[in-house]
Design a protein around this motif. Structure first.
Motif, PDB file in Angstrom:
ATOM      1  N   GLN A  64       0.826  -1.211   0.000  1.00 40.55           N
ATOM      2  CA  GLN A  64       0.000   0.000   0.000  1.00 40.55           C
ATOM      3  C   GLN A  64       0.859   1.260   0.000  1.00 40.55           C
ATOM      4  OE1 GLN A  64      -2.651  -0.551   3.325  1.00 40.55           O
ATOM      5  NE2 GLN A  64      -4.175  -1.601   2.067  1.00 40.55           N
ATOM      6  N   ALA A  65       2.074   1.150   0.499  1.00 46.24           N
ATOM      7  CA  ALA A  65       3.012   2.280   0.468  1.00 46.24           C
ATOM      8  C   ALA A  65       3.704   2.368  -0.891  1.00 46.24           C
ATOM      9  CB  ALA A  65       4.037   2.137   1.583  1.00 46.24           C
ATOM     10  N   GLU A  66       3.199   1.609  -1.852  1.00 46.53           N
ATOM     11  CA  GLU A  66       3.636   1.616  -3.249  1.00 46.53           C
ATOM     12  C   GLU A  66       5.026   1.042  -3.472  1.00 46.53           C
ATOM     13  OE1 GLU A  66       2.712   5.151  -5.416  1.00 46.53           O
ATOM     14  OE2 GLU A  66       0.776   5.371  -4.394  1.00 46.53           O
ATOM     15  N   ASN A  67       5.434   0.122  -2.615  1.00 43.67           N
ATOM     16  CA  ASN A  67       6.665  -0.632  -2.862  1.00 43.67           C
ATOM     17  C   ASN A  67       6.361  -1.754  -3.843  1.00 43.67           C
ATOM     18  OD1 ASN A  67       8.735   0.489  -1.020  1.00 43.67           O
ATOM     19  ND2 ASN A  67       7.231  -0.061   0.531  1.00 43.67           N
ATOM     20  N   ASN A  68       7.328  -2.112  -4.691  1.00 47.09           N
ATOM     21  CA  ASN A  68       7.102  -3.241  -5.600  1.00 47.09           C
ATOM     22  C   ASN A  68       7.085  -4.536  -4.791  1.00 47.09           C
ATOM     23  OD1 ASN A  68       9.795  -4.373  -5.381  1.00 47.09           O
ATOM     24  ND2 ASN A  68      10.512  -2.776  -6.752  1.00 47.09           N
ATOM     25  N   ARG A  69       6.706  -5.619  -5.426  1.00 47.88           N
ATOM     26  CA  ARG A  69       6.511  -6.881  -4.716  1.00 47.88           C
ATOM     27  C   ARG A  69       7.775  -7.370  -4.018  1.00 47.88           C
ATOM     28  NH1 ARG A  69       3.944  -6.943  -9.488  1.00 47.88           N
ATOM     29  NH2 ARG A  69       1.682  -7.085  -9.375  1.00 47.88           N
ATOM     30  N   ALA A  70       8.886  -7.354  -4.731  1.00 44.63           N
ATOM     31  CA  ALA A  70      10.132  -7.864  -4.149  1.00 44.63           C
ATOM     32  C   ALA A  70      10.574  -7.010  -2.961  1.00 44.63           C
ATOM     33  CB  ALA A  70      11.225  -7.900  -5.205  1.00 44.63           C
ATOM     34  N   THR A  71      10.442  -5.707  -3.089  1.00 44.35           N
ATOM     35  CA  THR A  71      10.817  -4.816  -1.991  1.00 44.35           C
ATOM     36  C   THR A  71       9.879  -5.006  -0.807  1.00 44.35           C
ATOM     37  OG1 THR A  71      11.734  -3.199  -3.529  1.00 44.35           O
ATOM     38  CG2 THR A  71      11.175  -2.398  -1.330  1.00 44.35           C
TER      39      THR A  71
END
Length: 149
Positions: A64-71
């Protein structure tokens, strides 16, 4: 299945295959990827229920904080590994609210037993010292992997 963007398989051993059947890597995660899912989060071994609950919360907070999946996966692993009992207690009210709703909705005895077991795990966490890191061992956080785009 073009609408499959992200699949989160939080059950145990969802990325283990059976090499006795074929030489190909046949796993539940691979099945979702072949069906068109863009990515799958799965597990390599039998994961702890309460640790997985926290892991899912942390993962989706980071998404939800707009990090990509791996991050998001890496940050959720770090959260689970590094958070103290005192810090985890902040999340427990969310989990207990969800479990109460789930208990009311389910009629299946085995599911109610699993919910009861999770509640016992929560009580165990609450009884630990506030500075304890209950999920520091790699057993709790290292079994989650991300595959796909």
């Amino acid at each position: 299945m073009p609408d499959l963007v992200e699949i989160f398989l939080s059950c145990c051993e969802t990325n283990l295959g059976n090499p006795n059947i074929t030489d190909d890597i046949l796993t539940l995660a691979a099945g979702f990827l072949c069906a068109g899912a863009r990515s799958v989060i799965s597990t390599l071994w039998s994961v702890d229920a309460l640790a997985t609950t926290f892991f899912c919360l942390f993962y989706y907070q980071h998404r939800q904080a707009e990090n990509n999946r791996a991050t998001a996966l890496q940050l959720a692993q770090q959260d689970l590994r590094n958070k103290t009992t005192g810090e985890l207690e902040e999340q427990l009210s969310n989990i207990e609210t969800y479990l109460s709703k789930l208990t009311k909705q389910t009629t299946e005895h085995s599911k109610k037993m699993k919910i009861g077991s999770l509640r016992l795990d929560i009580r165990s966490i609450k009884s630990q010292p506030k500075n304890e890191k209950p999920f520091a061992s790699p057993f709790y956080w290292a079994g989650f992997i991300c595959q796909g785009l």
